[in-house]
Design a protein around this motif. Structure first.
Motif, PDB file in Angstrom:
ATOM      1  N   SER A  92      37.202  39.574  55.897  1.00 14.73           N
ATOM      2  CA  SER A  92      38.171  38.655  55.307  1.00 14.73           C
ATOM      3  C   SER A  92      37.501  37.625  54.423  1.00 14.73           C
ATOM      4  O   SER A  92      38.126  37.012  53.576  1.00 14.73           O
ATOM      5  N   SER A  93      36.222  37.391  54.615  1.00 17.01           N
ATOM      6  CA  SER A  93      35.466  36.488  53.752  1.00 17.01           C
ATOM      7  C   SER A  93      34.231  37.227  53.267  1.00 17.01           C
ATOM      8  O   SER A  93      33.478  37.772  54.073  1.00 17.01           O
ATOM      9  N   SER A  94      34.015  37.291  51.964  1.00 16.04           N
ATOM     10  CA  SER A  94      32.918  38.082  51.430  1.00 16.04           C
ATOM     11  C   SER A  94      32.232  37.344  50.297  1.00 16.04           C
ATOM     12  O   SER A  94      32.816  36.477  49.654  1.00 16.04           O
ATOM     13  N   ALA A  95      30.964  37.686  50.062  1.00 14.57           N
ATOM     14  CA  ALA A  95      30.181  37.103  48.973  1.00 14.57           C
ATOM     15  C   ALA A  95      29.516  38.231  48.218  1.00 14.57           C
ATOM     16  O   ALA A  95      28.952  39.148  48.826  1.00 14.57           O
ATOM     17  N   TRP A  96      29.545  38.185  46.887  1.00 16.30           N
ATOM     18  CA  TRP A  96      28.943  39.252  46.103  1.00 16.30           C
ATOM     19  C   TRP A  96      28.509  38.720  44.746  1.00 16.30           C
ATOM     20  O   TRP A  96      29.163  37.860  44.157  1.00 16.30           O
ATOM     21  N   SER A  97      27.383  39.227  44.279  1.00 12.76           N
ATOM     22  CA  SER A  97      26.890  38.894  42.948  1.00 12.76           C
ATOM     23  C   SER A  97      27.709  39.644  41.916  1.00 12.76           C
ATOM     24  O   SER A  97      28.128  40.780  42.150  1.00 12.76           O
ATOM     25  N   ALA A  98      27.937  39.011  40.760  1.00 16.65           N
ATOM     26  CA  ALA A  98      28.832  39.623  39.784  1.00 16.65           C
ATOM     27  C   ALA A  98      28.481  39.178  38.371  1.00 16.65           C
ATOM     28  O   ALA A  98      27.822  38.154  38.164  1.00 16.65           O
ATOM     29  N   VAL A  99      28.922  39.976  37.419  1.00 21.16           N
ATOM     30  CA  VAL A  99      28.925  39.565  36.017  1.00 21.16           C
ATOM     31  C   VAL A  99      30.362  39.217  35.661  1.00 21.16           C
ATOM     32  O   VAL A  99      31.305  39.843  36.158  1.00 21.16           O
ATOM     33  N   LYS A 100      30.522  38.211  34.817  1.00 23.98           N
ATOM     34  CA  LYS A 100      31.847  37.769  34.407  1.00 23.98           C
ATOM     35  C   LYS A 100      32.120  38.287  33.007  1.00 23.98           C
ATOM     36  O   LYS A 100      31.306  38.110  32.102  1.00 23.98           O
ATOM     37  N   VAL A 101      33.253  38.929  32.822  1.00 22.92           N
ATOM     38  CA  VAL A 101      33.564  39.559  31.538  1.00 22.92           C
ATOM     39  C   VAL A 101      35.000  39.242  31.127  1.00 22.92           C
ATOM     40  O   VAL A 101      35.855  38.954  31.961  1.00 22.92           O
ATOM     41  N   LEU A 102      35.217  39.310  29.831  1.00 17.80           N
ATOM     42  CA  LEU A 102      36.560  39.366  29.269  1.00 17.80           C
ATOM     43  C   LEU A 102      36.771  40.796  28.796  1.00 17.80           C
ATOM     44  O   LEU A 102      35.836  41.433  28.295  1.00 17.80           O
TER      45      LEU A 102
END
Length: 390
Positions: A316-326
């Motif tokens: 229910s609670s998660s953390a993840w590395s990400a790239v932000k895109v449009l």
């Protein structure tokens, strides 16, 4: 019925390089109880008359409560605020190809979708990056003599693997004993002189997995085959086939391609196109240092899509590395003018994938966008903002 604390959604985006964070605490339902919110370096605490709920942050994430600023309430979203934060969470990427460790080793090529062996026990002596697609023009500009590489395509030898932007080039000459991938059907062509028809192979013949019929790549020449990174797993022959959820694998491979290309070529805009050059997505990379932490992710958008079923198994609670895109979808003749502008812009880099994978990526982006707080789903002229998991 009053909303309970457990139903409050929390969204936190931490920027590692900027050491800043955006915190959004979801708006309680109509008739919700008053709530007291406490921000501590390693947790968030929310109190109501019915009790107290505490959300623990990952150990590597530390907030600075005294730096809170920009507090505002956004209707439909909830409470927004910014504060300083530090995040040292390491990103464990799904390796596309570990050049340093797997060169000189015997490798096996698998179909990522079903695990079918495509090439078995291939010893790769050289793993080399291919130059950019315009390398020939650059040579012509710099050489004072005729181009020595003119009309000389780069093809790998028996124990080579050439790595492109989104594909591998390998030589299949020594793999004739191995069950070969199926080739796409030939097409009928009519010869005008005697009106007879003959069978001719299609250009850029598709390579299809025998087991699951997924397109893996294309034949480039009689000996050279192009395999797309999103369809193939290259593993040491001593290891077994790794089972990775499809949506997770596609995201990881695409994000690595975007990050590497943006770093090497200082380009941040991409055309995601199929093998027939049909554009599916226009994508603009904003940043690659985000860590996203959220609780009570809205799963109603993904229950109907088998591609994304594994996301329902997340905590229910998660953390993840990400790239932000449009991104802008370009299917069904959408955004034709914008596509035309981007196709004529040399600063936009094309990224070619199988058409089915382009549609998978569009589904993943749409799902990510739908799960964002409403105020983060749009930006400027772009209709869609999204995160891709690394």
């Amino acid at each position: 019925m009053a909303a309970t604390v457990a139903e409050t959604r929390m969204f936190l985006e931490v920027r590692r390089q900027l050491q800043s964070a955006l915190l959004i605490l979801g708006e309680p339902k109509e008739g919700g109880m008053p709530m007291d919110i406490s921000i501590m370096p390693s947790s968030l605490q929310m109190k109501t008359p019915e009790g107290c709920t505490e959300i623990q942050l990952p150990a590597e994430v530390r907030l600075v409560p005294s730096s809170c600023r920009g507090l505002q309430f956004v209707t439909g979203d909830g409470l927004h605020l910014r504060l300083q934060a530090q995040a040292e969470l390491g990103t464990k990427l799904i390796s596309m190809f570990n050049q340093s460790s797997q060169a000189q080793e015997c490798c096996t090529f698998y179909c990522q979708s079903c695990g079918e062996v495509i090439i078995k026990d291939r010893k790769l002596l050289r793993v080399l990056p291919l130059p950019s697609e315009n390398w020939g023009a650059i040579v012509g500009e710099w050489c004072c003599h005729p181009d020595p590489f003119a009309n000389k395509p780069l093809h790998p030898q028996e124990n080579d693997c050439f790595v492109g932007d989104s594909f591998f080039l390998v030589n299949l000459r020594t793999s004739l004993w191995q069950p070969r991938p199926e080739l796409s059907p030939v097409e009928m062509c009519c010869v005008s002189s005697d009106n007879r028809c003959k069978l001719e192979p299609k250009a850029n013949t598709k390579v299809i997995c025998k087991r699951c019929k997924v397109m893996l790549g294309e034949t480039v020449s009689s000996e050279t085959t192009k395999f797309y990174m999103t369809e193939i797993i290259i593993q040491s022959s001593e290891r077994s086939f790794p089972i990775i959820p499809r949506f997770r694998f596609v995201q990881s491979v695409i994000t690595q391609c975007l990050v590497q290309l943006s770093s090497a070529r200082s380009t941040f805009r991409f055309r995601i196109q199929g093998q027939d050059d049909k554009v599916f997505i226009l994508l603009w990379l904003l940043n690659s240092d985000s860590l996203v932490i959220e609780s009570l992710r809205n799963s109603k958008y993904i229950k109907k899509f088998p591609l994304l079923e594994d996301t329902l198994k997340a905590d229910s609670s998660s953390a993840w590395s990400a790239v932000k895109v449009l991104y802008q979808p370009c299917i069904k003749s959408r955004n034709e003018k914008l596509v035309s502008l981007w196709e004529s812009d040399i600063s936009v880099h094309p990224l070619t994938l199988p058409s089915a994978t382009c549609l998978e990526l569009l589904l993943i982006l749409s799902r990510s966008n739908a799960n964002l707080p409403s105020s983060l789903r749009h930006m400027n002229s772009f209709q869609s903002n999204s995160f891709l998991q690394m």
